[in-house]
Design an enzyme around this catalytic site. Structure first.
Site, mmCIF file in Angstrom:
data_model
loop_
_atom_site.group_PDB
_atom_site.id
_atom_site.type_symbol
_atom_site.label_atom_id
_atom_site.label_comp_id
_atom_site.label_asym_id
_atom_site.label_seq_id
_atom_site.Cartn_x
_atom_site.Cartn_y
_atom_site.Cartn_z
ATOM 1 N N CYS A 125 -7.228 8.123 0.101
ATOM 2 C CA CYS A 125 -7.715 7.570 1.370
ATOM 3 C C CYS A 125 -8.363 8.627 2.268
ATOM 4 C CB CYS A 125 -6.583 6.866 2.103
ATOM 5 S SG CYS A 125 -5.903 5.522 1.128
ATOM 6 N N HIS A 259 -8.337 6.273 9.324
ATOM 7 C CA HIS A 259 -8.254 5.515 8.069
ATOM 8 C C HIS A 259 -7.596 4.171 8.354
ATOM 9 C CE1 HIS A 259 -7.308 4.149 4.162
ATOM 10 N NE2 HIS A 259 -6.025 4.445 4.233
ATOM 11 N N ASN A 289 -6.942 -2.459 3.404
ATOM 12 C CA ASN A 289 -7.062 -1.015 3.212
ATOM 13 C C ASN A 289 -7.986 -0.776 2.017
ATOM 14 O OD1 ASN A 289 -6.714 1.655 2.453
ATOM 15 N ND2 ASN A 289 -4.501 1.674 2.803
HETATM 16 N N1 COA Z 1 5.953 -9.517 2.417
HETATM 17 C C1 COA Z 1 7.196 -9.727 2.869
HETATM 18 N N2 COA Z 1 8.136 -8.752 2.918
HETATM 19 C C2 COA Z 1 7.796 -7.535 2.492
HETATM 20 C C3 COA Z 1 6.515 -7.236 1.996
HETATM 21 C C4 COA Z 1 5.580 -8.299 1.982
HETATM 22 N N3 COA Z 1 4.317 -8.127 1.538
HETATM 23 N N4 COA Z 1 6.460 -5.935 1.651
HETATM 24 C C5 COA Z 1 7.661 -5.422 1.907
HETATM 25 N N5 COA Z 1 8.479 -6.378 2.404
HETATM 26 C C6 COA Z 1 9.863 -6.272 2.837
HETATM 27 C C7 COA Z 1 10.582 -5.129 2.165
HETATM 28 O O1 COA Z 1 11.087 -5.530 0.912
HETATM 29 C C8 COA Z 1 11.661 -4.814 3.167
HETATM 30 O O2 COA Z 1 12.706 -5.764 3.014
HETATM 31 P P1 COA Z 1 14.248 -5.314 3.222
HETATM 32 O O3 COA Z 1 14.330 -4.864 4.648
HETATM 33 O O4 COA Z 1 14.978 -6.587 2.930
HETATM 34 O O5 COA Z 1 14.471 -4.218 2.235
HETATM 35 C C9 COA Z 1 11.003 -5.090 4.520
HETATM 36 O O6 COA Z 1 9.884 -5.932 4.235
HETATM 37 C C10 COA Z 1 10.528 -3.837 5.228
HETATM 38 O O7 COA Z 1 9.842 -3.005 4.268
HETATM 39 P P2 COA Z 1 9.124 -1.677 4.703
HETATM 40 O O8 COA Z 1 8.448 -1.081 3.497
HETATM 41 O O9 COA Z 1 10.081 -0.826 5.460
HETATM 42 O O10 COA Z 1 8.022 -2.271 5.702
HETATM 43 P P3 COA Z 1 7.061 -1.516 6.660
HETATM 44 O O11 COA Z 1 7.189 -2.035 8.019
HETATM 45 O O12 COA Z 1 7.122 -0.022 6.478
HETATM 46 O O13 COA Z 1 5.625 -1.994 6.139
HETATM 47 C C11 COA Z 1 3.824 -1.084 4.824
HETATM 48 C C12 COA Z 1 5.222 -1.661 4.808
HETATM 49 C C13 COA Z 1 3.405 -0.681 3.417
HETATM 50 C C14 COA Z 1 2.885 -2.125 5.389
HETATM 51 C C15 COA Z 1 3.822 0.160 5.753
HETATM 52 O O14 COA Z 1 4.920 0.982 5.428
HETATM 53 C C16 COA Z 1 2.579 0.983 5.669
HETATM 54 O O15 COA Z 1 1.531 0.572 6.157
HETATM 55 N N6 COA Z 1 2.680 2.211 5.108
HETATM 56 C C17 COA Z 1 1.654 3.239 5.156
HETATM 57 C C18 COA Z 1 0.404 2.927 4.427
HETATM 58 C C19 COA Z 1 -0.520 4.092 4.573
HETATM 59 O O16 COA Z 1 -0.667 4.701 5.595
HETATM 60 N N7 COA Z 1 -1.166 4.487 3.548
HETATM 61 C C20 COA Z 1 -2.012 5.639 3.663
HETATM 62 C C21 COA Z 1 -2.700 5.936 2.450
HETATM 63 S S1 COA Z 1 -3.186 4.501 1.586
#
Ligand code: COA
Length: 342
Positions: A125, A259, A289
């Site tokens: 990214c 990004h 993304n």
């Molecule tokens: N739909 C529903 N629930 C989901 C899900 C989805 N698509 N994806 C994850 N979950 C659930 C998880 O299983 C977790 O459940 P639990 O609490 O029962 O274990 C809960 O939601 C929280 O998961 P978490 O991963 O902590 O969520 P988050 O708020 O961190 O959001 C992302 C996940 C990936 C959206 C976020 O972490 C993110 O944007 N990360 C960075 C991405 C990035 O910057 N990338 C840069 C380079 S590409």
């Protein structure tokens, strides 16, 4: 870290710089909104919108290659710059159509650029910022006079369609800019850069190799929460470095273009930097993304909505696999983006 401005009064504006002179994009025609995701993903529109800001993403048809999108976006950037050719091509991608050779020479050939230097950059990214920095260095070092920087990604080819932690987030697309030789006094001049990496986090954003995983499909994985925290931290620190190099106070930033991974990350970076909230460009709702392509796609959208205006102090900042990060600063020039779908 590097700045194109010099400290010597009177000398800084004559200093050679790479100047942004054209912007083009290309998106696949087919859009998948949150409601059309497979039911097996066990997700829902509300979770995706509130946690990421994403409402839809584009996915290329099976017949479309990364090189096709790269050529379209590249041709559009050349049109935007009013040029038929440039002196080099740098292509940022982590979804190549084949492992070898690099795609850039073929894209250059298809665009009629001739036998110019052309190579790929694989910085996930952060790819667009890395490619732009390298292209600007090729120009300011006098090796070439102009470079086409293309970022093209087909994440739909490497993301497991049944993994809800990635399938809802990533989309396909391409963006490109033309850089030409000019001076630091011109609008569009790239004035400061910052690049960095931390290989200790290489597993946080990962596609396993054959030796790491001899059997089964080798999908892209991302440790979302861990990446989230690092993305906010690194983009904030990197953007601050280029703002400091330019002596730009946060409240004077007209456009912060991070990004486009997650709207919450974009808001957090803007808040930590202290830039006006309305300056933070967040254009991921309809494309998701798109990895390296996300910044040029966001720039084109921000131009269309008038959020990005000529003369605006503009900071680009990115974070991605590697781990890798980088930023660049420029005063936004007068130009029109050329966009198409494929
Ligand atoms: N739909 C529903 N629930 C989901 C899900 C989805 N698509 N994806 C994850 N979950 C659930 C998880 O299983 C977790 O459940 P639990 O609490 O029962 O274990 C809960 O939601 C929280 O998961 P978490 O991963 O902590 O969520 P988050 O708020 O961190 O959001 C992302 C996940 C990936 C959206 C976020 O972490 C993110 O944007 N990360 C960075 C991405 C990035 O910057 N990338 C840069 C380079 S590409």
């Amino acid at each position: 870290m590097h700045t194109a401005e010099t400290a010597s009064p009177g000398g800084r504006h004559e200093k050679p710089a790479a100047v942004l002179a054209g912007l083009g994009t290309c998106l696949p025609t087919t859009e998948f909104d949150n409601a059309s995701l497979p039911t097996q993903l066990d997700t829902n529109d509300e979770w995706i919108r509130t946690r990421t800001g994403i409402a839809a993403r584009r996915r290329a048809a099976p017949s479309v290659s990364m090189r096709d999108l790269a050529c379209e976006a590249g041709a559009n950037a050349l049109r935007s710059a009013g040029l038929d050719t440039v002196g080099g091509l740098v292509l940022a991608t982590t979804t190549p159509d084949r492992p070898c050779p690099a795609a850039a020479p073929e894209v250059a050939e298809r665009l009629g650029l001739g036998q110019v230097p052309a190579f790929d950059i694989s910085s996930v990214c952060s790819g667009f910022v890395y490619a732009t920095t390298v292209a600007a260095s090729l120009i300011t070092s006098g090796i070439v006079d102009s470079v086409l920087v293309v970022a093209a990604e087909l994440y739909s080819r490497i993301v497991d369609p049944l993994d809800r932690s990635t399938a809802v987030i990533f989309g396909d697309g391409a963006g490109a800019v033309v850089l030409r030789r000019g001076t630091a006094a011109e609008q569009g001049a790239l004035l400061a850069f910052d690049l960095g990496s931390d290989g200790s986090g290489h597993r946080l954003i990962h596609v396993p190799g054959e030796r790491e995983q001899p059997e089964g499909p080798r999908w892209f994985t991302m440790a979302g929460r861990k990446v989230y925290l690092r993305a906010v931290e690194r983009m904030t620190a990197s953007a601050l470095r280029v703002m400091k190099d330019c002596a730009w106070a946060p409240e004077t930033i007209g456009a912060l273009v991070p990004h486009q991974a997650n709207s919450r990350i974009i808001e957090a970076v803007a808040e930590r930097l202290g830039v006006p909230p309305q300056s933070a460009v967040c254009e991921l709702a309809r494309v998701g993304n798109t990895a390296a392509a996300s910044i040029p796609l966001a720039l084109a959208d921000a131009l269309t909505t008038n959020q990005l205006k000529p003369g605006a102090r503009t900071v680009l900042t990115a974070f991605g696999g590697g781990l890798s990060w980088g930023s660049a600063a420029l005063v936004w020039p007068q130009l029109k983006a050329v966009r198409s779908e494929f």
